[in-house]
Design a protein around this motif. Structure first.
Motif, PDB file in Angstrom:
ATOM      1  N   ASN A 178       7.555  -2.781 -10.182  1.00  0.00           N
ATOM      2  CA  ASN A 178       7.094  -2.894  -8.805  1.00  0.00           C
ATOM      3  C   ASN A 178       6.795  -4.346  -8.458  1.00  0.00           C
ATOM      4  OD1 ASN A 178       3.952  -2.797  -7.391  1.00  0.00           O
ATOM      5  ND2 ASN A 178       5.715  -2.147  -6.204  1.00  0.00           N
ATOM      6  N   TRP A 228       2.459   1.554  -3.480  1.00  0.00           N
ATOM      7  CA  TRP A 228       1.483   1.932  -4.501  1.00  0.00           C
ATOM      8  C   TRP A 228       1.051   3.391  -4.337  1.00  0.00           C
ATOM      9  CZ3 TRP A 228       0.578  -0.648  -8.768  1.00  0.00           C
ATOM     10  CH2 TRP A 228      -0.507  -0.283  -9.564  1.00  0.00           C
ATOM     11  N   GLY A 229       0.894   3.851  -3.103  1.00  0.00           N
ATOM     12  CA  GLY A 229       0.546   5.247  -2.844  1.00  0.00           C
ATOM     13  C   GLY A 229       1.627   6.186  -3.354  1.00  0.00           C
ATOM     14  N   TRP A 230       2.875   5.811  -3.094  1.00  0.00           N
ATOM     15  CA  TRP A 230       4.000   6.616  -3.569  1.00  0.00           C
ATOM     16  C   TRP A 230       4.026   6.639  -5.101  1.00  0.00           C
ATOM     17  CZ3 TRP A 230       8.368   5.186  -6.409  1.00  0.00           C
ATOM     18  CH2 TRP A 230       9.374   6.142  -6.482  1.00  0.00           C
ATOM     19  N   ASN A 272       0.822  -1.218   0.000  1.00  0.00           N
ATOM     20  CA  ASN A 272       0.000   0.000   0.000  1.00  0.00           C
ATOM     21  C   ASN A 272       0.851   1.261   0.000  1.00  0.00           C
ATOM     22  OD1 ASN A 272      -2.477  -1.276  -0.112  1.00  0.00           O
ATOM     23  ND2 ASN A 272      -2.681  -1.391   2.113  1.00  0.00           N
ATOM     24  N   GLU A 273       1.897   1.263   0.790  1.00  0.00           N
ATOM     25  CA  GLU A 273       2.787   2.428   0.836  1.00  0.00           C
ATOM     26  C   GLU A 273       3.500   2.608  -0.505  1.00  0.00           C
ATOM     27  OE1 GLU A 273       6.717   3.198   3.219  1.00  0.00           O
ATOM     28  OE2 GLU A 273       5.024   3.358   4.595  1.00  0.00           O
ATOM     29  N   THR A 310       9.324  12.721  -2.039  1.00  0.00           N
ATOM     30  CA  THR A 310       8.073  12.075  -1.645  1.00  0.00           C
ATOM     31  C   THR A 310       8.352  10.766  -0.896  1.00  0.00           C
ATOM     32  OG1 THR A 310       7.866  11.067  -3.836  1.00  0.00           O
ATOM     33  CG2 THR A 310       6.652  13.097  -3.441  1.00  0.00           C
ATOM     34  N   SER A 369       6.838   9.857   2.725  1.00  0.00           N
ATOM     35  CA  SER A 369       5.982   8.678   2.899  1.00  0.00           C
ATOM     36  C   SER A 369       6.557   7.655   3.862  1.00  0.00           C
ATOM     37  CB  SER A 369       5.690   8.018   1.549  1.00  0.00           C
ATOM     38  OG  SER A 369       6.856   7.440   1.019  1.00  0.00           O
ATOM     39  N   SER A 370       7.859   7.696   4.071  1.00  0.00           N
ATOM     40  CA  SER A 370       8.462   6.695   4.947  1.00  0.00           C
ATOM     41  C   SER A 370       8.628   7.174   6.384  1.00  0.00           C
ATOM     42  CB  SER A 370       9.806   6.239   4.370  1.00  0.00           C
ATOM     43  OG  SER A 370      10.688   7.329   4.280  1.00  0.00           O
ATOM     44  N   ASN A 387       6.658  -4.435  -2.028  1.00  0.00           N
ATOM     45  CA  ASN A 387       7.090  -3.190  -1.386  1.00  0.00           C
ATOM     46  C   ASN A 387       8.309  -2.562  -2.054  1.00  0.00           C
ATOM     47  OD1 ASN A 387       8.983  -5.102  -0.552  1.00  0.00           O
ATOM     48  ND2 ASN A 387       9.268  -4.116   1.444  1.00  0.00           N
ATOM     49  N   GLY A 394       1.531   6.391  -7.043  1.00  0.00           N
ATOM     50  CA  GLY A 394       0.438   7.261  -7.470  1.00  0.00           C
ATOM     51  C   GLY A 394       0.835   8.725  -7.448  1.00  0.00           C
ATOM     52  N   ARG A 395       1.541   9.139  -6.395  1.00  0.00           N
ATOM     53  CA  ARG A 395       1.999  10.535  -6.311  1.00  0.00           C
ATOM     54  C   ARG A 395       3.002  10.850  -7.415  1.00  0.00           C
ATOM     55  NH1 ARG A 395       1.200   8.960  -1.176  1.00  0.00           N
ATOM     56  NH2 ARG A 395       3.330   8.358  -0.690  1.00  0.00           N
TER      57      ARG A 395
END
Length: 148
Positions: free
Chosen positions: A111, A90-92, A87-88, A142, A146-147, A114, A94-95
């Protein structure tokens, strides 16, 4: 210069009546409402230029010092980012994708769960440009956010 006609649907430009008739013989001629002159070839003024030797020293070197590496056999940089979970990651992604779309400059990436491997190179100029530096920097920035 050649004369071009714009038909009534937004964004549709067809070159000349004969081209229009060959594409859509049923199209009535009265829908042609305006003519404009366009050059056959337009050169974008913001076309990316390869980094100069000075730019490589001032802009690329900090990225290489921050875990980016040159890709073997081509003028490109890559880096692998590791996230807590999918999830982390994939969110990154997306940004980065949203910024890439805004800048009209897209990554090569891979990808698995993770892990995201990102490669930047500008195909228009056949190597690294300031677009790659900007996007690689955005990736780093980013990722740091995110981390946390």
């Amino acid at each position: 210069m050649e004369e071009w006609w714009t038909c009534c649907y937004p964004g549709v430009v067809v070159a000349g009546v004969w081209a229009l008739r060959s594409l859509a013989p049923w199209w009535p001629p009265h829908v042609l409402y305006t003519t404009v002159s366009l050059p056959l070839l337009t050169v974008a003024s913001d076309m990316a230029q390869k980094l100069t030797a000075g730019e490589r020293e001032s802009k690329l070197k900090p990225l290489l010092d921050d875990s980016w590496t040159m890709v073997d056999g081509r003028d490109a940089v890559k880096k692998t980012f590791l996230f807590k979970d999918f999830n982390e990651a994939w969110g990154w992604m997306g940004r980065v994708a949203l910024r890439s779309e805004k800048m009209d400059h897209h990554p090569e990436w891979f990808n698995v769960y993770n892990k995201v491997e990102v490669t930047w190179s500008t195909h228009d100029c056949g190597g690294l440009s300031s677009k790659d530096i900007n996007m690689a920097t955005f990736c780093d920035d980013t990722f740091k956010l995110s981390s946390k």
